[in-house]
Design a protein around this motif. Structure first.
Motif, PDB file in Angstrom:
ATOM      1  N   SER A  39      39.773  47.127  37.452  1.00  0.00           N
ATOM      2  CA  SER A  39      39.141  47.056  38.784  1.00  0.00           C
ATOM      3  C   SER A  39      39.714  46.132  39.672  1.00  0.00           C
ATOM      4  N   ARG A  40      39.624  46.430  40.891  1.00  0.00           N
ATOM      5  CA  ARG A  40      40.269  45.509  41.956  1.00  0.00           C
ATOM      6  C   ARG A  40      40.314  43.974  41.744  1.00  0.00           C
ATOM      7  N   ALA A  41      39.046  43.679  41.146  1.00  0.00           N
ATOM      8  CA  ALA A  41      38.932  42.234  40.941  1.00  0.00           C
ATOM      9  C   ALA A  41      39.560  41.697  39.769  1.00  0.00           C
ATOM     10  N   GLU A  42      39.675  42.547  38.508  1.00  0.00           N
ATOM     11  CA  GLU A  42      40.430  42.197  37.302  1.00  0.00           C
ATOM     12  C   GLU A  42      41.897  42.171  38.023  1.00  0.00           C
ATOM     13  N   PHE A  43      42.537  43.107  38.542  1.00  0.00           N
ATOM     14  CA  PHE A  43      43.682  43.121  39.018  1.00  0.00           C
ATOM     15  C   PHE A  43      43.969  41.525  39.959  1.00  0.00           C
ATOM     16  N   VAL A  44      43.073  41.264  40.630  1.00  0.00           N
ATOM     17  CA  VAL A  44      43.514  40.025  41.347  1.00  0.00           C
ATOM     18  C   VAL A  44      43.255  38.766  40.550  1.00  0.00           C
ATOM     19  N   ASN A  45      42.384  38.719  39.774  1.00  0.00           N
ATOM     20  CA  ASN A  45      42.090  37.900  38.719  1.00  0.00           C
ATOM     21  C   ASN A  45      43.549  37.494  37.936  1.00  0.00           C
ATOM     22  N   TYR A  46      43.776  38.491  37.346  1.00  0.00           N
ATOM     23  CA  TYR A  46      45.041  38.546  36.545  1.00  0.00           C
ATOM     24  C   TYR A  46      46.279  37.659  37.492  1.00  0.00           C
ATOM     25  N   PHE A  47      46.596  38.399  38.554  1.00  0.00           N
ATOM     26  CA  PHE A  47      47.827  37.852  39.170  1.00  0.00           C
ATOM     27  C   PHE A  47      47.545  36.384  39.828  1.00  0.00           C
ATOM     28  N   THR A  48      46.310  36.159  40.027  1.00  0.00           N
ATOM     29  CA  THR A  48      45.852  34.854  40.571  1.00  0.00           C
ATOM     30  C   THR A  48      46.106  33.844  39.301  1.00  0.00           C
ATOM     31  N   ALA A  78      44.498  43.859  28.817  1.00  0.00           N
ATOM     32  CA  ALA A  78      44.390  43.012  27.555  1.00  0.00           C
ATOM     33  C   ALA A  78      43.723  41.629  28.022  1.00  0.00           C
ATOM     34  N   THR A  79      44.068  41.088  28.984  1.00  0.00           N
ATOM     35  CA  THR A  79      43.474  39.774  29.412  1.00  0.00           C
ATOM     36  C   THR A  79      42.450  39.717  30.327  1.00  0.00           C
ATOM     37  N   SER A  80      42.127  40.709  31.189  1.00  0.00           N
ATOM     38  CA  SER A  80      41.560  40.525  32.523  1.00  0.00           C
ATOM     39  C   SER A  80      40.381  41.772  32.316  1.00  0.00           C
ATOM     40  N   ASP A  81      40.629  42.806  31.682  1.00  0.00           N
ATOM     41  CA  ASP A  81      39.618  43.735  31.762  1.00  0.00           C
ATOM     42  C   ASP A  81      38.188  43.384  30.875  1.00  0.00           C
ATOM     43  N   ASP A  82      37.271  44.017  31.344  1.00  0.00           N
ATOM     44  CA  ASP A  82      35.687  43.683  31.035  1.00  0.00           C
ATOM     45  C   ASP A  82      35.600  44.588  29.752  1.00  0.00           C
ATOM     46  N   GLY A  83      36.680  45.352  29.269  1.00  0.00           N
ATOM     47  CA  GLY A  83      36.238  46.003  28.025  1.00  0.00           C
ATOM     48  C   GLY A  83      36.188  47.500  28.169  1.00  0.00           C
ATOM     49  N   ASP A  84      36.054  47.766  29.563  1.00  0.00           N
ATOM     50  CA  ASP A  84      35.977  49.252  29.931  1.00  0.00           C
ATOM     51  C   ASP A  84      37.333  50.112  29.941  1.00  0.00           C
TER      52      ASP A  84
END
Length: 166
Positions: free
Chosen positions: A152-161, A142-148
């Motif tokens: 993604s690994r990048a979205e996972f990392v961005n969320y937890f960071t 809901a907060t980091s996904d690009d809508g697909d």
């Protein structure tokens, strides 16, 4: 829209709970390094996409628990199958076990790990149930996904960071 607002509030609550507690690691690893190690562990097939089943397998490894089925069978399951098997076997993660297992794997201090656990323990009973773990994954989407709809690994990392730094 309401779902997004609720999710944003959940992320803000999680980050707020962690904000006052300093990440400390006796190996001097930064939050980013720990998050990247976690992402590597969760991306079981190294394809840059983190599926729910991969998170289940990774966390069972972190916690030192034995899965009721083989890793290959778990990884082949769809989302509904994972929820069903978790419910059938009474999936739960105890706070004390999580803190000790996470510390053994990533060497973060106990207070920071406990605050991280507490941030996602919605009913504050010291145990994560499948709905609370599922909520973490839904928050990422809901907060980091690009809508697909794919983490993604990048979205996972961005969320937890992000929750560590907000």
């Amino acid at each position: 829209m309401l779902g997004f607002v609720v999710t944003l509030l959940a992320v803000s609550t999680a980050s707020g709970a962690l904000h006052g507690i300093c990440h400390s690691n006796h190996l001097q690893m930064t939050e980013a390094q720990v998050v990247n190690q976690l992402a590597d562990l969760c991306d079981r097939d190294s394809n840059g996409i983190i599926k729910e089943a991969e998170v289940v397998v990774a966390f069972s490894e972190i916690l030192g628990t034995t899965l009721p089925l083989s890793e290959d069978m778990i990884l082949a399951m769809d989302y509904d199958g994972l929820l069903g098997i978790a419910d059938l076997f009474g999936f739960s993660v105890d706070r004390h076990d999580f803190i000790n297992s996470w510390h053994a794997r990533f060497h973060d201090n106990h207070e920071f790990i406990g605050a991280t656990f507490d941030a996602f323990d919605n009913d504050k009973n010291g145990v994560w149930n499948i709905q609370e773990v599922d909520g973490i994954l839904n928050n990422i989407k809901a907060t980091s996904d690009d809508g697909d709809g794919i983490i993604s690994r990048a979205e996972f990392v961005n969320y937890f960071t992000a929750i560590a730094y907000i």
